[in-house]
Design a protein around this motif. Sequence first.
Motif, short mmCIF file in Angstrom:
data_model
loop_
_atom_site.label_atom_id
_atom_site.label_comp_id
_atom_site.label_asym_id
_atom_site.label_seq_id
_atom_site.Cartn_x
_atom_site.Cartn_y
_atom_site.Cartn_z
N LYS A 229 0.73 -1.34 -0.08
CA LYS A 229 0.17 -0.09 0.05
C LYS A 229 0.93 1.04 -0.42
O LYS A 229 2.43 1.63 0.46
N GLY A 230 0.18 2.41 -1.35
CA GLY A 230 1.35 3.20 -0.96
C GLY A 230 2.07 3.68 -1.77
O GLY A 230 2.79 4.53 -2.20
N TYR A 231 2.55 2.18 -2.41
CA TYR A 231 4.02 1.98 -3.12
C TYR A 231 3.64 1.79 -4.48
O TYR A 231 2.12 2.13 -4.66
N TRP A 232 4.37 2.62 -5.57
CA TRP A 232 3.68 2.55 -6.69
C TRP A 232 5.27 2.24 -7.49
O TRP A 232 6.45 1.61 -7.59
N ARG A 233 4.89 1.70 -9.29
CA ARG A 233 6.19 0.92 -9.85
C ARG A 233 5.81 0.93 -11.44
O ARG A 233 4.18 1.93 -11.33
N ARG A 234 6.85 1.25 -12.37
CA ARG A 234 6.25 0.67 -13.78
C ARG A 234 5.38 0.12 -14.93
O ARG A 234 5.76 -1.17 -13.63
N LEU A 235 4.98 0.12 -15.41
CA LEU A 235 3.83 -1.11 -16.06
C LEU A 235 5.42 -1.59 -16.76
O LEU A 235 6.36 -1.44 -17.45
N SER A 236 5.28 -3.06 -17.05
CA SER A 236 6.46 -3.67 -17.44
C SER A 236 5.99 -3.63 -19.57
O SER A 236 4.83 -3.83 -19.39
N PRO A 237 6.99 -3.54 -20.29
CA PRO A 237 6.99 -3.96 -21.13
C PRO A 237 5.94 -5.32 -21.53
O PRO A 237 4.65 -4.64 -23.05
N VAL A 238 6.31 -6.01 -20.86
CA VAL A 238 5.04 -7.01 -21.18
C VAL A 238 2.97 -6.96 -20.82
O VAL A 238 2.38 -6.85 -21.64
N GLU A 239 3.95 -5.86 -19.42
CA GLU A 239 2.01 -5.78 -19.42
C GLU A 239 1.95 -5.02 -20.41
O GLU A 239 0.59 -4.50 -20.44
N LEU A 240 2.39 -3.74 -20.55
CA LEU A 240 2.57 -2.48 -21.11
C LEU A 240 1.23 -2.97 -22.91
O LEU A 240 -0.17 -3.11 -23.02
N THR A 241 2.11 -4.12 -22.81
CA THR A 241 1.91 -4.31 -25.10
C THR A 241 0.21 -5.37 -24.19
O THR A 241 -0.55 -5.09 -25.29
N SER A 242 0.18 -6.43 -23.10
CA SER A 242 -0.99 -6.81 -22.46
C SER A 242 -2.55 -5.48 -23.13
O SER A 242 -3.46 -6.33 -23.00
N MET A 243 -1.82 -4.08 -22.22
CA MET A 243 -2.94 -3.93 -21.35
C MET A 243 -3.74 -3.11 -23.35
O MET A 243 -4.66 -2.74 -23.43
N ARG A 244 -2.35 -2.69 -24.50
CA ARG A 244 -3.11 -2.34 -25.44
C ARG A 244 -3.78 -3.30 -25.45
O ARG A 244 -4.45 -2.90 -26.78
N ARG A 245 -3.24 -4.55 -26.02
CA ARG A 245 -4.01 -5.60 -27.07
C ARG A 245 -5.22 -5.80 -26.34
O ARG A 245 -6.41 -5.98 -26.82
N ALA A 246 -5.59 -5.15 -25.20
CA ALA A 246 -7.10 -5.94 -24.50
C ALA A 246 -7.77 -4.16 -24.77
O ALA A 246 -9.59 -4.84 -24.87
N VAL A 247 -7.79 -3.05 -24.98
CA VAL A 247 -7.96 -1.48 -25.47
C VAL A 247 -8.47 -2.67 -26.72
O VAL A 247 -9.93 -2.30 -27.36
N GLU A 248 -7.36 -2.87 -27.50
CA GLU A 248 -7.89 -3.07 -28.85
C GLU A 248 -8.55 -4.15 -29.10
O GLU A 248 -9.76 -3.40 -29.72
#
Length: 256
Positions: A229-248
């Motif tokens: 809780k209260g922490y953050w991290r960057r999305l990995s390249p794999v996560e970003l690709t999967s997110m874009r594919r989910a939206v598309e």
Amino acid sequence: MPARQTGAEQERLQRYLARAGISSRRSCERLILEGRVSVNGRVVIQLGTKVSPGFDKVTCDGRSVTPSASLVYLILNKPAGVLTTLSDPRGRPVIRDLLPPQGLPRLFPVGRLDYQTEGLVLLTNDGTLAYGLMHPSFEVEKEYLAKVRGCPTPADLVKLKAGVMSKGERLRATQAKIVSRGVGSAWLKLVVHEGRYHEIRRLCDAIGYPVLRLQRVRLGPIVLGKLPKGYWRRLSPVELTSMRRAVERSHTCGDQ
């Protein structure tokens, strides 16, 4: 008006503004309609207006707007008692307080969690992706864990999936199941697509089991996991690709 280079790539003004991190694409559309955006010194109020990045001068409220060359994607585990906004006139804690004061471009949250809801918040300066994740027509899944007072019956869970009425709106969960039972309470896993205002709380209230604690644990293919809780991290390249594919994929399905 400066000369435009032949063959210069153009994009819609609201997308250009969103890429610059002004706000989500929908909010940028409102800025245009309100007459707060100018292109080459002229106020523009038509949403279909296109601009050529690098050639046209775009301003919003009199300030120059230039998209960042680097898009940033973070996930943050929002604690309860923090607002999903970048500032608050009443001085309450906001998610910006959980980010470093320097080293990141201006980011905005994709959707909101209410004040007492915990869990996954995506922050980015990619307005196009943010629009796809927030718009109900794209039907990107949001998964929550909800601790409710009492223990719903199988029939109650069927009601959640069939749909319930709340304040004149029909709400439904695409998935609803009991994860664990306690003394006088239970944890539910609930998945929704639309992300309406206080949707999970209203769903549970409609079947008579008010929410005691609520946490978002997944947005599309992105899982909160063990991020503290209260922490953050960057999305990995794999996560970003999967997110874009989910939206598309969601957009393609919605057009059929």
